[in-house]
Write an enzyme that holds these catalytic residues in place. Structure first.
Site, short mmCIF file in Angstrom:
data_model
loop_
_atom_site.label_atom_id
_atom_site.label_comp_id
_atom_site.label_asym_id
_atom_site.label_seq_id
_atom_site.Cartn_x
_atom_site.Cartn_y
_atom_site.Cartn_z
N ALA A 104 -11.84 9.20 -4.11
CA ALA A 104 -12.55 8.44 -4.98
C ALA A 104 -13.86 7.83 -4.61
CB ALA A 104 -11.82 7.34 -5.68
N LEU A 105 -15.03 8.59 -3.80
CA LEU A 105 -15.88 8.51 -3.35
C LEU A 105 -16.51 7.50 -3.43
CD1 LEU A 105 -16.00 12.13 -1.59
CD2 LEU A 105 -14.47 10.67 -1.11
N SER A 129 -12.21 1.52 -2.73
CA SER A 129 -11.99 2.26 -3.49
C SER A 129 -10.91 1.13 -4.86
CB SER A 129 -11.30 3.47 -3.28
OG SER A 129 -11.88 4.63 -2.66
N GLN A 157 -7.11 0.81 11.38
CA GLN A 157 -7.41 2.03 11.97
C GLN A 157 -8.10 2.44 12.77
OE1 GLN A 157 -6.91 4.40 7.87
NE2 GLN A 157 -9.24 4.24 8.56
N HIS A 181 -17.94 5.79 1.71
CA HIS A 181 -17.56 7.68 2.14
C HIS A 181 -19.26 7.81 2.09
CE1 HIS A 181 -14.18 6.08 0.17
NE2 HIS A 181 -14.07 6.67 0.72
O1 PAF Z 1 -9.35 5.94 5.77
C1 PAF Z 1 -8.64 6.07 4.93
O2 PAF Z 1 -9.15 7.22 4.08
C2 PAF Z 1 -8.00 7.15 5.01
O3 PAF Z 1 -6.41 5.92 5.89
C3 PAF Z 1 -7.93 8.38 5.99
C4 PAF Z 1 -7.84 7.81 7.63
C5 PAF Z 1 -8.16 9.07 5.21
C6 PAF Z 1 -6.06 8.67 6.46
O4 PAF Z 1 -5.42 9.17 4.86
#
Ligand code: PAF
Length: 282
Positions: free
Chosen positions: A30-31, A187, A154, A35
């Protein structure tokens, strides 16, 4: 641009590209513009002779039982077109069965940074993220990987994992891309109702209020937090606060006095979307 679905084919691709620089952009698809910015940075890092790989995988391990795994947008064809126009070299889009053996029993367990902020309200989420990212690193053996700073926690956990487990690659954080009204691209923004969408920029507004007050000399985390909470309740009344914390940029623990090493992190729940944002006070 190649589109690969099988790990064995990806390994073959990796062998063929040999010693040129390989840069990975892990995504769940879902870029959006955010992204594409990651892919652009990856392209610069890889240079004309290197390879940019984008993984597209909605990772079930990082979704809780009542979260949006089932309805998370999946639009592989359009995503591949976006990757191609951003000059990626390969898209890796495996199935769930390809990634996870039915009797899998090993995960990545981060025991400190993942216990606060989003980790507190999404138990197990970062075990799932760490596990899939470790697997992606093993598939691609990249020289570099690129992540957005919107998911600040993250990124901190992935950096920690790479450091503690000696993954031989460099991690790069890329600034959040925003809509013209300041809302961080995500997204999940598509889940917002029209009214919620008009309120959502209040997250950014609350963070900016904290920055302004900090630059005007206020350093009490409690006072700064109070300012932001007032802003949110006045400007985003349809939603509800999950958390708003002022934390140390490295260990993510709450601070009482704010300094340039503090990050403000916020998560806010609307009816169908939980949005996050953050601000580094540096
Ligand atoms: O940030 C994300 O889109 C996700 O957490 C990742 C890093 C692709 C892992 O599934």
């Amino acid at each position: 641009m190649k589109v690969i679905h099988l790990v064995s084919e990806l390994r073959q691709w990796r062998k063929e590209v040999g010693s040129g620089r390989v840069v990975l952009v892990p995504t769940m698809g879902a870029l959006h513009e955010g992204h594409l910015k990651l892919i652009e940075v990856a392209r610069e890092l890889a240079g004309p002779k290197g390879q940019v790989g984008v993984s597209i995988f909605v990772n079930p391990l990082q979704f809780g039982p009542n979260e949006d795994f089932g309805r998370y947008p999946r639009e592989l064809e359009a995503d591949c077109a976006r990757c191609e126009s951003a000059a990626a070299d390969v898209v890796f889009a495996p199935s769930v069965d390809e990634v996870y053996p039915k009797d899998r029993s090993v995960i990545i367990l981060e025991t400190s940074l993942s216990k606060v902020l989003c980790g507190a309200s999404r138990p197990g989420h970062f075990d799932g993220v760490g596990t899939v990212v470790a697997k992606l690193f093993n598939y691609f053996t990249p020289d570099d990987a690129v992540f957005g700073t919107k998911d600040y926690q993250q990124l901190a956990i992935i950096r920690r994992m790479v450091r503690d487990l000696n993954f031989p690659l460099a991690i790069h954080g890329v600034d959040t891309v925003r809509e013209p009204d300041g809302l961080a691209m995500s997204s999940r923004n598509r889940y917002l109702s029209t009214n919620e969408r008009s309120e959502a920029p209040a997250l950014r507004g609350a963070l900016q209020l904290i920055r302004e007050a900090f630059h005007a000399g206020e350093t009490s985390a409690a006072t700064l937090r109070g300012l932001a909470l007032n802003h949110l309740s006045a400007n985003a009344p349809s939603g509800a606060l999950d958390y708003l914390e002022l934390v140390d940029a490295e260990n993510l623990q709450p601070v009482a006095e704010v300094n340039s090493h503090t990050v403000v992190a916020v998560a806010y729940r609307f009816s169908k979307a939980r949005l996050i944002d953050n601000l580094e006070l540096a």
